[in-house]
Design an enzyme around this catalytic site. Structure first.
Site, short mmCIF file in Angstrom:
data_model
loop_
_atom_site.label_atom_id
_atom_site.label_comp_id
_atom_site.label_asym_id
_atom_site.label_seq_id
_atom_site.Cartn_x
_atom_site.Cartn_y
_atom_site.Cartn_z
CB ALA A 66 0.74 71.25 5.52
N GLY A 110 -4.42 71.62 3.76
CA GLY A 110 -4.55 72.66 4.79
C GLY A 110 -5.16 73.94 4.25
CD GLU A 113 -7.13 70.19 6.77
OE1 GLU A 113 -5.97 70.39 6.36
OE2 GLU A 113 -7.39 69.34 7.63
CD GLU A 133 -4.61 66.91 3.38
OE1 GLU A 133 -5.37 66.60 2.44
OE2 GLU A 133 -4.77 67.95 4.05
N1 CAA Z 1 4.22 72.66 0.17
C1 CAA Z 1 5.38 73.18 -0.21
N2 CAA Z 1 5.62 73.69 -1.44
C2 CAA Z 1 4.60 73.68 -2.30
C3 CAA Z 1 3.34 73.16 -1.97
C4 CAA Z 1 3.15 72.65 -0.67
N3 CAA Z 1 1.98 72.19 -0.24
N4 CAA Z 1 2.53 73.28 -3.05
C5 CAA Z 1 3.26 73.85 -4.01
N5 CAA Z 1 4.51 74.11 -3.56
C6 CAA Z 1 5.63 74.71 -4.29
C7 CAA Z 1 6.21 73.74 -5.29
O1 CAA Z 1 7.11 72.85 -4.66
C8 CAA Z 1 6.88 74.68 -6.26
O2 CAA Z 1 8.09 75.13 -5.69
P1 CAA Z 1 9.49 75.02 -6.51
O3 CAA Z 1 9.28 75.91 -7.69
O4 CAA Z 1 10.51 75.51 -5.53
O5 CAA Z 1 9.64 73.58 -6.88
C9 CAA Z 1 5.94 75.87 -6.29
O6 CAA Z 1 5.17 75.78 -5.09
C10 CAA Z 1 4.98 75.83 -7.47
O7 CAA Z 1 4.30 74.59 -7.45
P2 CAA Z 1 4.26 73.59 -8.70
O8 CAA Z 1 5.45 73.77 -9.57
O9 CAA Z 1 3.98 72.22 -8.17
O10 CAA Z 1 2.96 74.17 -9.46
P3 CAA Z 1 1.99 73.38 -10.44
O11 CAA Z 1 1.14 74.40 -11.08
O12 CAA Z 1 2.74 72.44 -11.31
O13 CAA Z 1 1.09 72.47 -9.47
C11 CAA Z 1 -0.26 72.03 -7.50
C12 CAA Z 1 0.21 73.08 -8.56
C13 CAA Z 1 -1.15 71.01 -8.18
C14 CAA Z 1 -1.05 72.79 -6.45
C15 CAA Z 1 0.96 71.33 -6.88
O14 CAA Z 1 1.88 72.33 -6.45
C16 CAA Z 1 0.66 70.47 -5.71
O15 CAA Z 1 0.16 69.36 -5.89
N6 CAA Z 1 0.98 70.94 -4.47
C17 CAA Z 1 0.81 70.17 -3.27
C18 CAA Z 1 -0.63 70.14 -2.82
C19 CAA Z 1 -0.80 69.26 -1.59
O16 CAA Z 1 -0.49 68.08 -1.62
N7 CAA Z 1 -1.33 69.84 -0.50
C20 CAA Z 1 -1.56 69.13 0.74
C21 CAA Z 1 -0.38 69.32 1.64
S1 CAA Z 1 -0.46 68.29 3.06
C22 CAA Z 1 -1.48 69.10 4.11
O17 CAA Z 1 -2.05 70.14 3.84
C23 CAA Z 1 -1.51 68.43 5.44
C24 CAA Z 1 -2.58 68.67 6.39
O18 CAA Z 1 -3.77 68.79 6.20
C25 CAA Z 1 -2.13 68.60 7.74
#
Ligand code: CAA
Length: 259
Positions: A66, A110, A113, A133
């Protein structure tokens, strides 16, 4: 229909749906989910495809989950609408034509998922999967607690969901979270080969087998067997069944008409 955040390509009987926000690792904000919904409701049914591949644009992510930036500021009501929208999109995939998740990188939250809502999952050997999450103070709300539990069992689902730790593609295959792992550069070729194999089979048979498996899974065995009997009997009445069996007897490839 023009899309901005998804891209659809057709190759013969097969479609490929790209989630196309690589700058945000294909995180699914409301606009992207809205486009997916329009595609699944308004475009896909008219295309007459036999299989759909779902993958992420770019080389790094399938879908990183998400959109956390968008979610952060949501009101409680907006969050509930967001969950409902995503769950609805995933149900459309689950109830549609055979689908293959080609997991080309991060499949988190997500994103994992979304892969679970597809029928079969093929992962690149560079893919990383998980449910982070709980690190954000929520838990998987787009079907993860239910579909992961059904696919890999409650113990493994709880281990992944409670820790939020990522696993690599090999471990995902070992625990049954993905069905195949292939070299990164071969991912789309393998996904297309699998989709083409499915596309060659009896379309009514494949469609009704999917219904029997999905709907039967939540029934007790007696009811599920009745469902199986009624659906396979529908296949038996089809022209495709006559063609399939005739082709076998005549030692040739069948030519199915979806009738
Ligand atoms: N939402 C929004 N933006 C995201 C994102 C997300 N889930 N994942 C990555 N991005 C964005 C980052 O913010 C970054 O943007 P900026 O350059 O503008 O800052 C860009 O994508 C590149 O990401 P990173 O710089 O973080 O890349 P990385 O290689 O250092 O790390 C990663 C990669 C480990 C995947 C890391 O991005 C990360 O941990 N992302 C989040 C993953 C996450 O927590 N997902 C679960 C979301 S909650 C969910 O899904 C809810 C549900 O079930 C209902």
């Amino acid at each position: 229909m023009a899309f901005k955040l998804i891209e659809y390509k057709r190759e013969g009987d097969i479609g490929v749906l790209y989630i196309n926000r690589p700058q945000a690792l294909n995180a699914l904000n409301r606009e992207t989910l809205g486009e997916m919904k329009s595609f699944l409701k308004d475009v896909l049914p008219g295309e007459g495809l036999r299989a759909l591949i779902v993958t992420g644009a770019g080389d790094k992510a399938f879908v990183a989950g998400a959109d956390i930036k968008e979610m952060y500021d949501m009101t409680d009501g907006e969050f509930e609408d967001y969950i409902e929208l995503a769950q609805g999109v995933y149900e459309l995939i689950e109830n549609s034509i055979p689908s293959i998740a080609a997991i080309n990188g991060y499949a988190l939250g997500g994103g994992c998922e979304l892969a679970l809502a597809c029928d079969v999952r093929i992962a690149s050997d560079k893919a990383k999967l998980g449910f982070p999450e709980v690190k954000l103070g929520i838990f998987p709300g787009w079907g993860g607690t239910q579909r992961a539990t059904r696919l890999i069992g409650p113990g493994k689902a709880k281990e992944l969901i409670f820790t939020g730790e990522m696993i690599d593609a090999q471990e995902a295959q070992r625990i049954g979270l993905v069905e195949r792992v292939v070299p990164h550069e071969k991912l789309m070729e393998e996904a297309k080969n699998l989709a083409s194999t499915i596309a060659k089979r009896g379309p009514i048979a494949v469609r009704l087998a999917k219904t029997a498996i999905n709907a039967g899974y939540d029934m007790d065995l007696k009811k599920a067997l009745l469902l199986e009997k009624s659906l396979v009997s529908i296949c038996f009445k089809s022209e495709d069944r006559v063609e399939g069996m005739k082709a076998f007897l005549e030692k040739r490839e069948p030519s199915f008409k979806s009738k």
